[in-house]
Design an enzyme around this catalytic site. Sequence first.
Site, PDB file in Angstrom:
ATOM      1  CD  GLU A 102     105.499  12.412 -15.831  1.00  0.00           C
ATOM      2  OE1 GLU A 102     104.406  13.005 -15.704  1.00  0.00           O
ATOM      3  OE2 GLU A 102     105.819  11.421 -15.162  1.00  0.00           O
ATOM      4  CB  CYS A 128     107.484  19.374  -6.987  1.00  0.00           C
ATOM      5  SG  CYS A 128     106.577  20.798  -6.315  1.00  0.00           S
ATOM      6  CB  CYS A 132     100.820  18.509  -2.984  1.00  0.00           C
ATOM      7  SG  CYS A 132     100.983  20.309  -3.010  1.00  0.00           S
ATOM      8  CB  SER A 222      98.804  25.832 -12.067  1.00  0.00           C
ATOM      9  OG  SER A 222      98.216  25.237 -10.929  1.00  0.00           O
ATOM     10  CB  SER A 245      97.193  24.059  -6.484  1.00  0.00           C
ATOM     11  OG  SER A 245      97.544  23.862  -7.832  1.00  0.00           O
ATOM     12  CG  HIS A 247      94.203  21.078  -4.217  1.00  0.00           C
ATOM     13  ND1 HIS A 247      93.476  21.067  -5.386  1.00  0.00           N
ATOM     14  CD2 HIS A 247      95.501  21.252  -4.595  1.00  0.00           C
ATOM     15  CE1 HIS A 247      94.298  21.223  -6.418  1.00  0.00           C
ATOM     16  NE2 HIS A 247      95.525  21.342  -5.960  1.00  0.00           N
ATOM     17  CB  CYS A 365     101.529  16.149 -12.524  1.00  0.00           C
ATOM     18  SG  CYS A 365     103.040  16.807 -11.895  1.00  0.00           S
TER      19      CYS A 365
END
Length: 383
Positions: A102, A128, A132, A222, A245, A247, A365
Site C-alpha cells: 500500500e 512486517c 506490533c 520511521s 515508534s 507507543h 497501514c
Amino acid sequence: MTETQTTDTHKKIDLLTFTLLELKQWLTEQGEAGFRAKQIYQWIYQQLVTDFAAMSNLPLSLRQRLEEEACIGPAIVRSEQHSKDDRTRKILLELADGRLIESVLMLYPPLGESSARATVCVSSQAGCAFGCTFCATGQMGFDRHLSAGEIVGQVLYFARQLRTAPWSAPGLPGSKTIDHITNIVLMGMGEPLHNYDNVLQALRILNSGEGFNLGARHMTISTVGVVPAIRKLSQEPLQVNLAISLHAPTDELRGQTMPVNRKYPLQELFSACNDYIAETGRQVTFEYVLLSDVNDTPAHAQQLADLLVPLKQFAHVNCIPVNATAASYRTPGPDAIRAFRNVLFERGVSNSVRAERGDDIAAACGQLRTRFEEKRKLPVVAQ
C-alpha cells in the site's frame, strides 16, 4: 541490480533501482553511450514518463532496446480509493511476484505561513516481521523486502498524478494548487531500517539533483527502534529525519504491544537516540499511538515526559489516536487526548496530535491490503 519478471520468460531491468551513476555504468556495459543516462534520468524523474517511446532525444535504436530489456516500475494498481474530501488517496499495488503493498498520498492545504504539502506515505516491505499488536501490517507477518525501485515507484505514481491534475483544497477559495510531491515518510507497510540498504538507495535516488530532487530534510524514516540501524543512520551524509515508534513509556508496557522492545529495551533505544542527536544535531520525533485505557492516562504522560525531558528541544511527540484494526483497541476520546498532551506541555515536551486522515478509505497501514485479500478469498457465487 533488481530484475523484474514480465509476462514472458524474459526478465527486464527496473531502471528505478539505479542511481544516475549506476544507470550510466549499466548503459556502458550494454555498449551504449554513458551520457544517455542523464537524459533517461531526466525523462523518468523530471518529465515523469513511463514510456520509453516518449524519450524523444534518445536514438530510436536505444528506445527500442530499452523497451525490450528494461522497465520503469512494474507494479500494477489493484485498487485506488480517495477520501470524501480528496485529501487522502490510497493505492494497493501488486508487485511483479504478486505481493501486495500500500501507499498513501496525504494532501494538506496551506495553513498560516505554511505552504500546501503533498506527502507520500511509503511502504518499505511486503508485510512486517516486527509484529506490533496495534498495526494491521504487523498482524500479517513478513513476506519480503522491497527493492529500491519498488519504493521509488510509489512516490513517482503520485507525482505523475499530481502533475496531470494539480490539487487545491475544496472549499478553500484562492488556495494555491500543488502539482508536485513535497515530502515522503517511510511509515507505510514494513520496518524501513530492517530493509536498510534498499531504503537508503531509494532515498538517494529521490534526492538526486539530476533527477527527482527532493530535499533530504523532506524525508522521514520511521522505525520501531532497531538500535544498530539507528546508529548507522546517524553516520549517513543524507540528512533525513528520524521518527521513533515509541507507543509506551515503560519496558513492561512497550513489551506487551511491541515485541522489538525485548531485544532493544528503552535504555538501549534512548542511548542510540542520544548518540543520533549528538552526531546529527537534529530533532527526533517520537510517534505515540494512543490506545484507550492502555497507554493514554496522565500517569503514562508523566512517565513519557521523564524519558523525553533530558532530550530537551531535540524531542517532539506526535500523538496518534489509534485506527481500528483487527485488534481490539479503542480510540481515546478528545478529553483523554487533551489531558495527555497537557501533561507533556506542562513538562516542556513539544507535542502535536495527528489529524485522522482517510478513515473512510482504510488509510491506516495494512488495512486496505487486509480487506482486499479477505474479499479475494470469498467464494464466487454463481449468477
